[in-house]
Design a protein around this motif. Structure first.
Motif, PDB file in Angstrom:
ATOM      1  N   ALA A  22       0.836  -1.194   0.000  1.00  0.00           N
ATOM      2  CA  ALA A  22       0.000   0.000   0.000  1.00  0.00           C
ATOM      3  C   ALA A  22       0.875   1.249   0.000  1.00  0.00           C
ATOM      4  CB  ALA A  22      -0.909  -0.002   1.232  1.00  0.00           C
ATOM      5  N   ALA A  23       0.261   2.375  -0.376  1.00  0.00           N
ATOM      6  CA  ALA A  23       1.009   3.638  -0.467  1.00  0.00           C
ATOM      7  C   ALA A  23       1.636   4.016   0.870  1.00  0.00           C
ATOM      8  CB  ALA A  23       0.074   4.745  -0.959  1.00  0.00           C
ATOM      9  N   GLU A  24       0.911   3.777   1.976  1.00  0.00           N
ATOM     10  CA  GLU A  24       1.448   4.129   3.290  1.00  0.00           C
ATOM     11  C   GLU A  24       2.671   3.292   3.641  1.00  0.00           C
ATOM     12  OE1 GLU A  24       0.900   6.499   5.588  1.00  0.00           O
ATOM     13  OE2 GLU A  24      -0.304   7.412   4.017  1.00  0.00           O
ATOM     14  N   GLU A  25       2.651   2.007   3.252  1.00  0.00           N
ATOM     15  CA  GLU A  25       3.803   1.139   3.517  1.00  0.00           C
ATOM     16  C   GLU A  25       5.011   1.593   2.715  1.00  0.00           C
ATOM     17  OE1 GLU A  25       5.203  -3.548   3.092  1.00  0.00           O
ATOM     18  OE2 GLU A  25       3.111  -2.977   2.725  1.00  0.00           O
ATOM     19  N   ILE A  26       4.794   1.997   1.468  1.00  0.00           N
ATOM     20  CA  ILE A  26       5.890   2.493   0.627  1.00  0.00           C
ATOM     21  C   ILE A  26       6.471   3.764   1.218  1.00  0.00           C
ATOM     22  CG2 ILE A  26       6.392   3.529  -1.630  1.00  0.00           C
ATOM     23  CD1 ILE A  26       4.425   1.520  -2.847  1.00  0.00           C
ATOM     24  N   LYS A  27       5.599   4.648   1.672  1.00  0.00           N
ATOM     25  CA  LYS A  27       6.056   5.902   2.273  1.00  0.00           C
ATOM     26  C   LYS A  27       6.848   5.641   3.550  1.00  0.00           C
ATOM     27  CE  LYS A  27       4.198  10.304   3.962  1.00  0.00           C
ATOM     28  NZ  LYS A  27       2.954  11.087   4.193  1.00  0.00           N
ATOM     29  N   ARG A  28       6.339   4.721   4.378  1.00  0.00           N
ATOM     30  CA  ARG A  28       7.008   4.401   5.645  1.00  0.00           C
ATOM     31  C   ARG A  28       8.382   3.785   5.394  1.00  0.00           C
ATOM     32  NH1 ARG A  28       2.879   2.374   7.629  1.00  0.00           N
ATOM     33  NH2 ARG A  28       3.213   0.211   7.051  1.00  0.00           N
ATOM     34  N   LYS A  29       8.463   2.891   4.412  1.00  0.00           N
ATOM     35  CA  LYS A  29       9.726   2.242   4.090  1.00  0.00           C
ATOM     36  C   LYS A  29      10.723   3.255   3.548  1.00  0.00           C
ATOM     37  CE  LYS A  29      12.173  -1.574   3.599  1.00  0.00           C
ATOM     38  NZ  LYS A  29      12.524  -2.443   4.716  1.00  0.00           N
ATOM     39  N   TYR A  30      10.248   4.153   2.684  1.00  0.00           N
ATOM     40  CA  TYR A  30      11.116   5.179   2.107  1.00  0.00           C
ATOM     41  C   TYR A  30      11.698   6.077   3.193  1.00  0.00           C
ATOM     42  CZ  TYR A  30      12.240   9.640  -0.118  1.00  0.00           C
ATOM     43  OH  TYR A  30      12.850  10.803  -0.491  1.00  0.00           O
ATOM     44  N   ARG A  31      10.860   6.516   4.102  1.00  0.00           N
ATOM     45  CA  ARG A  31      11.342   7.395   5.168  1.00  0.00           C
ATOM     46  C   ARG A  31      12.401   6.713   6.022  1.00  0.00           C
ATOM     47  NH1 ARG A  31       6.170  10.697   7.734  1.00  0.00           N
ATOM     48  NH2 ARG A  31       5.831  12.100   5.955  1.00  0.00           N
ATOM     49  N   GLY A  32      12.183   5.421   6.304  1.00  0.00           N
ATOM     50  CA  GLY A  32      13.163   4.690   7.096  1.00  0.00           C
ATOM     51  C   GLY A  32      14.510   4.577   6.395  1.00  0.00           C
ATOM     52  N   LEU A  33      14.473   4.389   5.081  1.00  0.00           N
ATOM     53  CA  LEU A  33      15.713   4.240   4.319  1.00  0.00           C
ATOM     54  C   LEU A  33      16.478   5.556   4.213  1.00  0.00           C
ATOM     55  CD1 LEU A  33      14.483   1.891   1.446  1.00  0.00           C
ATOM     56  CD2 LEU A  33      16.129   1.305   3.218  1.00  0.00           C
ATOM     57  N   VAL A  34      15.781   6.630   3.842  1.00  0.00           N
ATOM     58  CA  VAL A  34      16.493   7.890   3.616  1.00  0.00           C
ATOM     59  C   VAL A  34      17.011   8.493   4.912  1.00  0.00           C
ATOM     60  CG1 VAL A  34      15.227   8.421   1.499  1.00  0.00           C
ATOM     61  CG2 VAL A  34      14.358   9.254   3.679  1.00  0.00           C
ATOM     62  N   LYS A  35      16.398   8.132   6.022  1.00  0.00           N
ATOM     63  CA  LYS A  35      16.895   8.633   7.306  1.00  0.00           C
ATOM     64  C   LYS A  35      18.314   8.152   7.561  1.00  0.00           C
ATOM     65  CE  LYS A  35      15.711   8.825  12.222  1.00  0.00           C
ATOM     66  NZ  LYS A  35      14.767   8.372  13.280  1.00  0.00           N
ATOM     67  N   ASP A  36      18.606   6.926   7.133  1.00  0.00           N
ATOM     68  CA  ASP A  36      19.943   6.355   7.318  1.00  0.00           C
ATOM     69  C   ASP A  36      20.886   6.730   6.191  1.00  0.00           C
ATOM     70  OD1 ASP A  36      21.913   4.458   8.512  1.00  0.00           O
ATOM     71  OD2 ASP A  36      21.555   3.347   6.665  1.00  0.00           O
ATOM     72  N   LEU A  37      20.327   6.996   4.989  1.00  0.00           N
ATOM     73  CA  LEU A  37      21.166   7.184   3.801  1.00  0.00           C
ATOM     74  C   LEU A  37      21.396   8.639   3.423  1.00  0.00           C
ATOM     75  CD1 LEU A  37      19.505   4.455   1.544  1.00  0.00           C
ATOM     76  CD2 LEU A  37      21.696   4.260   2.724  1.00  0.00           C
ATOM     77  N   HIS A  38      20.705   9.574   4.058  1.00  0.00           N
ATOM     78  CA  HIS A  38      20.756  10.969   3.610  1.00  0.00           C
ATOM     79  C   HIS A  38      22.185  11.501   3.610  1.00  0.00           C
ATOM     80  CE1 HIS A  38      19.756  15.173   3.093  1.00  0.00           C
ATOM     81  NE2 HIS A  38      18.523  14.806   2.820  1.00  0.00           N
ATOM     82  N   PRO A  39      22.595  12.183   2.530  1.00  0.00           N
ATOM     83  CA  PRO A  39      23.963  12.704   2.426  1.00  0.00           C
ATOM     84  C   PRO A  39      24.357  13.631   3.567  1.00  0.00           C
ATOM     85  CG  PRO A  39      22.870  12.789   0.297  1.00  0.00           C
ATOM     86  CD  PRO A  39      21.822  12.387   1.290  1.00  0.00           C
ATOM     87  N   ASP A  40      23.385  14.339   4.168  1.00  0.00           N
ATOM     88  CA  ASP A  40      23.708  15.252   5.255  1.00  0.00           C
ATOM     89  C   ASP A  40      24.264  14.532   6.472  1.00  0.00           C
ATOM     90  OD1 ASP A  40      22.893  17.324   3.707  1.00  0.00           O
ATOM     91  OD2 ASP A  40      20.952  17.603   4.685  1.00  0.00           O
ATOM     92  N   THR A  41      23.948  13.239   6.599  1.00  0.00           N
ATOM     93  CA  THR A  41      24.438  12.467   7.748  1.00  0.00           C
ATOM     94  C   THR A  41      25.503  11.452   7.350  1.00  0.00           C
ATOM     95  OG1 THR A  41      22.628  10.883   7.485  1.00  0.00           O
ATOM     96  CG2 THR A  41      22.255  12.728   8.983  1.00  0.00           C
ATOM     97  N   ASN A  42      25.880  11.448   6.081  1.00  0.00           N
ATOM     98  CA  ASN A  42      26.880  10.483   5.597  1.00  0.00           C
ATOM     99  C   ASN A  42      27.882  11.175   4.672  1.00  0.00           C
ATOM    100  OD1 ASN A  42      25.747   7.686   6.513  1.00  0.00           O
ATOM    101  ND2 ASN A  42      24.001   8.753   5.637  1.00  0.00           N
ATOM    102  N   HIS A  43      28.487  12.225   5.162  1.00  0.00           N
ATOM    103  CA  HIS A  43      29.414  12.997   4.338  1.00  0.00           C
ATOM    104  C   HIS A  43      30.574  12.114   3.851  1.00  0.00           C
ATOM    105  CE1 HIS A  43      27.415  16.729   5.314  1.00  0.00           C
ATOM    106  NE2 HIS A  43      27.463  16.426   6.600  1.00  0.00           N
ATOM    107  N   GLY A  44      30.780  12.120   2.542  1.00  0.00           N
ATOM    108  CA  GLY A  44      31.912  11.389   1.980  1.00  0.00           C
ATOM    109  C   GLY A  44      31.665   9.921   1.726  1.00  0.00           C
ATOM    110  N   ASP A  45      30.489   9.399   2.113  1.00  0.00           N
ATOM    111  CA  ASP A  45      30.184   7.980   1.892  1.00  0.00           C
ATOM    112  C   ASP A  45      29.492   7.854   0.533  1.00  0.00           C
ATOM    113  OD1 ASP A  45      29.234   5.354   1.891  1.00  0.00           O
ATOM    114  OD2 ASP A  45      28.959   5.340   4.054  1.00  0.00           O
ATOM    115  N   SER A  46      30.277   7.605  -0.511  1.00  0.00           N
ATOM    116  CA  SER A  46      29.730   7.571  -1.868  1.00  0.00           C
ATOM    117  C   SER A  46      28.744   6.428  -2.079  1.00  0.00           C
ATOM    118  CB  SER A  46      30.872   7.466  -2.886  1.00  0.00           C
ATOM    119  OG  SER A  46      31.653   6.307  -2.637  1.00  0.00           O
TER     120      SER A  46
END
Length: 306
Positions: A22-46
C-alpha cells in the motif's frame, strides 16, 4: 534517464517492499531508508549517496499512483518478454494501444518523468530532499538553509521559505533548484517532517492541548490560565461539575493558514491526588458520607446487558 534503464530496474526491490504494498507502507519504508542514507548524515560515503539516489528515484515513481500504474504495466510486459529495449525496433506482442493510450510504447518510461523524447529540449529532472522543523516553525513559518550535493560533487546552498501552518509530510517547491536540463533546471521538492511538541498537537487548523485541573476545580468551578503558542496565556472558565475529558473551545487561538484561523481546543484532565492527609482527608471522608446516596454506576449493569 533512458527508458531501458528504467524498465530494467525493479523499484519495489530497491525499496524492499512487495509489489502489492500500500502507499502508506511504501512511504514508511522510504522514510526509514532515507533517514539512514541521507547525504547530510553520511558525508563522503559515496556508496550510501548512490543508494540514497536509487531510493529517491524509486520513491519518485511508486509514490505517484499514475506513474506507478504505468510502470507496473510496462514492467509486466518486460518481464514477460512483451517488448525489448526501446529503439531496437524489435517490439513483440501485437497492439499496445489499450495499454499505452494509443501512443508509442517507447515513450512510456519517459512519460513517467514528464514527457516523451520527441517534444524537443526538456527541463531537468525534479529532485527531492527532506528537512525536519520544529512544531513552532510549522505553525509560524520559517526559512530553511540547506546545503545539497549535486551530481558533479559540488555543493550548493539553498534557502527555502516554509509558509505558516504547514503539516507534517507537506512538500514545498523551490523552483529551478533541481537537476540541470537542456531547457533549464528542474525544481527541488522538500519533504517536511515536523517534530512533536511537548504539550500542543493539531487537528486541521485547530490547536489541541490537555489542561490538568484539580478535583476541587472540576467540582466547584474555576478560572484557569492556559498557555498558547504565541507565548501568552488565555483564561478558560471551568464550570462547576466539569467531568474529566471535557473539551473547551477558545475561538481564534489556533493556527492561521491563509485567511483562516482555527481554534484552541482545551481538554481537561482531572488530577487525583496520590496522597491525602490531615484536614483534607477529613473533608473528603465527610464529602463521601454526604454523597453516599448517589450511585454513579446505577445504569452500568443495565447498559452492559443491552
Amino acid at each position: 534517464m533512458a527508458a531501458k534503464d528504467l524498465y530494467e530496474k525493479d523499484f519495489y526491490k530497491v525499496l524492499g517492499v512487495d509489489k502489492k504494498a500500500a502507499a502508506e507502507e511504501i512511504k514508511r519504508k522510504y522514510r526509514g531508508l532515507v533517514k539512514d542514507l541521507h547525504p547530510d548524515t553520511n558525508h563522503g560515503d559515496s556508496a550510501k549517496e548512490e543508494k540514497f539516489k536509487a531510493v529517491s528515484e524509486a520513491y519518485e515513481i511508486l509514490s505517484d499512483a499514475k506513474k506507478r500504474a504505468e510502470y507496473d504495466e510496462a514492467r509486466s510486459l518486460f518481464e514477460r518478454g512483451g517488448f525489448r529495449a526501446p529503439g531496437s525496433g524489435n517490439f513483440q506482442g501485437g497492439d499496445f494501444s489499450d495499454i499505452f493510450g494509443g501512443g508509442n510504447p517507447q515513450d512510456i518510461f519517459a512519460n513517467l518523468f514528464g514527457g516523451g523524447g520527441r517534444r524537443g529540449p526538456r527541463k531537468g529532472q525534479d529532485l527531492q530532499t527532506e528537512a525536519t522543523i520544529t512544531f513552532r516553525e510549522s505553525i509560524f513559518g520559517t526559512n530553511l538553509d540547506l546545503r545539497l550535493s549535486t551530481d558533479r560533487g559540488a555543493a550548493q546552498n539553498i534557502t527555502a521559505r516554509v509558509p505558516a501552518g504547514v503539516n507534517d509530510g507537506a512538500k514545498i517547491r523551490v523552483k529551478g533548484k533541481g537537476a540541470a536540463g537542456e531547457a533549464g533546471p528542474g525544481d527541488l521538492f522538500i519533504l517536511l517532517h515536523v517534530k512533536p511538541h511537548p504539550i500542543f498537537s493539531r487537528k486541521a487548523e485547530n490547536l489541541l492541548v490537555t489542561l490538568p485541573i484539580t478535583f476541587t476545580e472540576a467540582a466547584l468551578g474555576a478560572d484557569v490560565k492556559v498557555p498558547v503558542m504565541s507565548g501568552e496565556e488565555v483564561t478558560v472558565r471551568i464550570a462547576p461539575g466539569t467531568p474529566n475529558g471535557r473539551t473547551l473551545r477558545v475561538k481564534g487561538r489556533g493556527i492561521t493558514k491563509g485567511s483562516h484561523t482555527g481554534d484552541l481546543l482545551v481538554t481537561v484532565d482531572v488530577q487525583v491526588p496520590q496522597r491525602v492527609d490531615g484536614k483534607a482527608l477529613e473533608a473528603l471522608r465527610t464529602f463521601a458520607e454526604e454523597t453516599a446516596g448517589e450511585d454513579v454506576r446505577a445504569e452500568l449493569a443495565a447498559k452492559a446487558k443491552q
